[in-house]
Scaffold this active site. Structure first.
Site, PDB file in Angstrom:
ATOM      1  N   GLU A 161     -62.847  74.278 139.599  1.00  6.59           N
ATOM      2  CA  GLU A 161     -61.328  75.035 139.467  1.00  6.59           C
ATOM      3  C   GLU A 161     -61.839  76.369 138.820  1.00  6.59           C
ATOM      4  O   GLU A 161     -62.121  76.201 137.351  1.00  6.59           O
ATOM      5  CB  GLU A 161     -60.417  74.230 139.272  1.00  6.59           C
ATOM      6  CG  GLU A 161     -59.989  73.252 140.041  1.00  6.59           C
ATOM      7  CD  GLU A 161     -59.009  72.126 139.811  1.00  6.59           C
ATOM      8  OE1 GLU A 161     -58.395  71.561 140.419  1.00  6.59           O
ATOM      9  OE2 GLU A 161     -58.999  72.034 138.496  1.00  6.59           O
ATOM     10  N   ASP A 200     -53.765  65.143 139.587  1.00  6.98           N
ATOM     11  CA  ASP A 200     -53.890  66.521 139.772  1.00  6.98           C
ATOM     12  C   ASP A 200     -54.744  67.280 140.754  1.00  6.98           C
ATOM     13  O   ASP A 200     -55.220  68.467 140.486  1.00  6.98           O
ATOM     14  CB  ASP A 200     -54.239  67.179 138.232  1.00  6.98           C
ATOM     15  CG  ASP A 200     -55.595  66.557 137.933  1.00  6.98           C
ATOM     16  OD1 ASP A 200     -56.410  65.697 138.709  1.00  6.98           O
ATOM     17  OD2 ASP A 200     -56.133  66.876 136.736  1.00  6.98           O
TER      18      ASP A 200
HETATM   19  N1  LIG Z   1     -52.619  67.473 134.058  1.00  6.34           N
HETATM   20  C1  LIG Z   1     -53.394  68.108 133.495  1.00  6.34           C
HETATM   21  O1  LIG Z   1     -53.134  69.344 132.666  1.00  6.34           O
HETATM   22  C2  LIG Z   1     -54.871  67.517 133.219  1.00  6.34           C
HETATM   23  C3  LIG Z   1     -55.643  67.945 132.141  1.00  6.34           C
HETATM   24  C4  LIG Z   1     -56.799  67.262 131.783  1.00  6.34           C
HETATM   25  C5  LIG Z   1     -57.286  66.122 132.500  1.00  6.34           C
HETATM   26  N2  LIG Z   1     -56.177  65.680 133.635  1.00  6.34           N
HETATM   27  C6  LIG Z   1     -56.681  64.497 134.252  1.00  6.34           C
HETATM   28  O2  LIG Z   1     -56.231  63.675 133.523  1.00  6.34           O
HETATM   29  C7  LIG Z   1     -57.267  62.327 133.859  1.00  6.34           C
HETATM   30  C8  LIG Z   1     -57.817  61.755 132.774  1.00  6.34           C
HETATM   31  O3  LIG Z   1     -58.872  62.585 132.229  1.00  6.34           O
HETATM   32  P1  LIG Z   1     -59.872  62.011 131.241  1.00  6.34           P
HETATM   33  O4  LIG Z   1     -60.808  63.130 130.676  1.00  6.34           O
HETATM   34  O5  LIG Z   1     -59.225  61.085 129.915  1.00  6.34           O
HETATM   35  O6  LIG Z   1     -60.692  61.168 131.759  1.00  6.34           O
HETATM   36  P2  LIG Z   1     -61.706  59.772 131.667  1.00  6.34           P
HETATM   37  O7  LIG Z   1     -62.571  59.462 132.695  1.00  6.34           O
HETATM   38  O8  LIG Z   1     -62.277  59.890 130.344  1.00  6.34           O
HETATM   39  O9  LIG Z   1     -60.576  58.624 131.483  1.00  6.34           O
HETATM   40  C9  LIG Z   1     -59.743  58.072 132.296  1.00  6.34           C
HETATM   41  C10 LIG Z   1     -59.492  56.578 131.902  1.00  6.34           C
HETATM   42  O10 LIG Z   1     -58.510  56.012 133.007  1.00  6.34           O
HETATM   43  C11 LIG Z   1     -58.875  54.758 133.338  1.00  6.34           C
HETATM   44  N3  LIG Z   1     -58.672  54.264 134.744  1.00  6.34           N
HETATM   45  C12 LIG Z   1     -59.020  54.653 135.973  1.00  6.34           C
HETATM   46  N4  LIG Z   1     -58.194  54.043 136.706  1.00  6.34           N
HETATM   47  C13 LIG Z   1     -57.151  53.378 136.052  1.00  6.34           C
HETATM   48  C14 LIG Z   1     -56.274  52.384 136.626  1.00  6.34           C
HETATM   49  N5  LIG Z   1     -55.872  52.096 137.789  1.00  6.34           N
HETATM   50  N6  LIG Z   1     -55.675  51.831 135.596  1.00  6.34           N
HETATM   51  C15 LIG Z   1     -55.529  52.182 134.324  1.00  6.34           C
HETATM   52  N7  LIG Z   1     -56.836  52.666 133.665  1.00  6.34           N
HETATM   53  C16 LIG Z   1     -57.715  53.381 134.621  1.00  6.34           C
HETATM   54  C17 LIG Z   1     -60.496  54.678 133.160  1.00  6.34           C
HETATM   55  O11 LIG Z   1     -61.086  53.351 133.037  1.00  6.34           O
HETATM   56  C18 LIG Z   1     -60.626  55.617 131.983  1.00  6.34           C
HETATM   57  O12 LIG Z   1     -60.899  55.122 130.702  1.00  6.34           O
HETATM   58  C19 LIG Z   1     -58.300  62.913 135.005  1.00  6.34           C
HETATM   59  O13 LIG Z   1     -57.489  62.519 136.075  1.00  6.34           O
HETATM   60  C20 LIG Z   1     -57.987  64.244 134.757  1.00  6.34           C
HETATM   61  O14 LIG Z   1     -58.375  65.104 135.797  1.00  6.34           O
HETATM   62  C21 LIG Z   1     -55.204  66.414 133.875  1.00  6.34           C
END
Ligand SMILES: NC(=O)c1ccc[n+]([C@@H]2O[C@H](COP(=O)([O-])OP(=O)(O)OC[C@H]3O[C@@H](n4cnc5c(N)ncnc54)[C@H](O)[C@@H]3O)[C@@H](O)[C@H]2O)c1
Length: 359
Positions: A62, A233
């Site tokens: 993005e 997101d």
């Molecule tokens: N809204 C925003 O501004 C914003 C900003 C950054 C990241 N994000 C989103 O936040 C999310 C997390 O990012 P990250 O960098 O921490 O990712 P990451 O991959 O480091 O961590 C995600 C965690 O979620 C866990 N997980 C997956 N499915 C699950 C479930 N059903 N129940 C419980 N745990 C589960 C995984 O095991 C992993 O430990 C991503 O989807 C990312 O796109 C959003």
């Protein structure tokens, strides 16, 4: 900062870490939150557009631009939930600030760490207006890269000091618990989302899965809770059961983007939402009752990155934690761009054929 026209200050990952450590993570988050609030209060000054997303089966890339008329900023960011299996981050990013007057970049910086900080600061700012008063306990479902930043922001800005963690991967919970040890939290590792939300005033969902998941079901959400939904997101990537949305007052960053990417993609396109900037500016109510369920349907908007870039740029002037990047061609005479290459050729042995060919 350098007056040399070819030079753009560049913040590497190493310098960003030093900046965070020199500032202190809590102070960094508090100050960054203040920059975000300041920019949300002048929301109407900004160019706004939903981010430009390129989707694939594995993830999304993005571009997130905005401008306040004086300064332009953009972030490049990806989201690839399977990346951690190959040792990569789910989310990586870098960003630029530029001078609208002459178009010259003023800052190039890593934004993988900065995105985690700005997302956490944004979540805490939203919760300041929407969560129950003086919250102490937060459930955090999804204990990946973003999770510690979220926890520290909620402690620094709201005073949350009890965490209930859950992740489908127990090693992620163990790492999060270990990293936060000694930082003033009482931490409970839970074995299900249901267990994690027990007694929590705030529930943060921050999982990564490229599908419409159901991290929270309706029965888990009692009256008075604030939900900070961070992980949903992208189109087809959500975390909450639709029934929760129907019982909540929903607060969003920029509706045209959130309707495509947020939890509310599950609802009718005209379902009422409240824009968070109006709450911060005092023109719309935040939390208005003890039993109200508030939901911050976070997707991440360009103005938050602009605030983060602005904050880092201001901090560089005080700390000098950057390097000078020779990014912009700067010939002696502006139109003599090719002549600059010819002059450089004289100093490069491999370029002799070029010099003799042109005599
Ligand atoms: N809204 C925003 O501004 C914003 C900003 C950054 C990241 N994000 C989103 O936040 C999310 C997390 O990012 P990250 O960098 O921490 O990712 P990451 O991959 O480091 O961590 C995600 C965690 O979620 C866990 N997980 C997956 N499915 C699950 C479930 N059903 N129940 C419980 N745990 C589960 C995984 O095991 C992993 O430990 C991503 O989807 C990312 O796109 C959003």
């Amino acid at each position: 900062m350098s007056e040399k026209l070819n030079v753009v200050p560049f913040v590497s990952v190493d310098h960003m870490m030093k900046l965070v450590l020199a500032t202190g993570v809590e102070r960094f988050l508090i100050e960054l939150a203040a920059y975000i609030e300041e920019d949300f209060r002048r929301w109407e000054c900004f160019d706004k557009t939903p981010r430009v997303a390129s989707h694939s089966a594995e993830g999304v890339i993005e571009l997130m631009p905005t401008s306040d008329g004086e300064t332009y900023g953009f972030k490049y960011v990806n989201g690839h939930p399977k990346n951690t299996r190959s040792g990569r981050q789910t989310v990586t990013a870098f960003g630029v600030l530029a001078d609208v007057g002459n178009g010259y970049p003023m800052l190039l910086t890593e934004m993988t760490i900065l995105t985690a900080l700005r997302t956490a600061a944004m979540s805490a700012v939203a919760a300041k207006y929407l969560a129950p008063k003086k919250p102490r306990t937060m459930a955090m479902i999804g204990n990946g890269a973003q999770s510690e930043f979220q926890a520290i922001a909620f402690k620094a800005i709201l005073g949350v000091d009890k965490l209930r963690l859950y992740d489908i991967d127990p090693s992620a919970t163990a790492r999060c618990q270990k990293n936060l040890a000694g930082m003033g939290f009482e931490i409970t590792a839970c074995t299900s989302s249901q267990e994690a939300v027990e007694g929590a005033e705030i529930v943060t969902t921050v999982t990564a899965d490229k599908q419409c998941a159901t991290i929270l079901t309706d029965n888990m959400v009692g009256p008075g809770i604030h939900i900070n939904a961070v992980g949903g997101d992208c189109p087809g990537k959500t975390e909450l059961h639709r029934d929760i949305l129907l019982r909540s007052d929903i607060f969003v960053e920029y509706p045209p983007q959130t309707r495509i990417e947020g939890e509310i993609q599950q609802l009718d396109p005209d379902h009422p939402v409240i824009e968070l900037w109006q709450v911060i500016a005092g023109t719309a109510p935040g939390r208005s009752g003890e039993r109200q369920i508030t939901l911050f349907d976070s997707v991440g908007f360009a103005i938050e990155d602009f605030s983060a870039l602005r904050y880092v740029r201001d901090r560089l002037q005080q700390t000098g934690l950057y390097e000078e990047l020779d990014l912009l061609a700067d010939p002696d005479e502006p139109r003599d761009l090719f002549g600059m290459i010819l002059r450089a050729a004289k100093a490069v042995p491999m370029a002799q054929p070029l010099i003799s060919a042109i005599g």
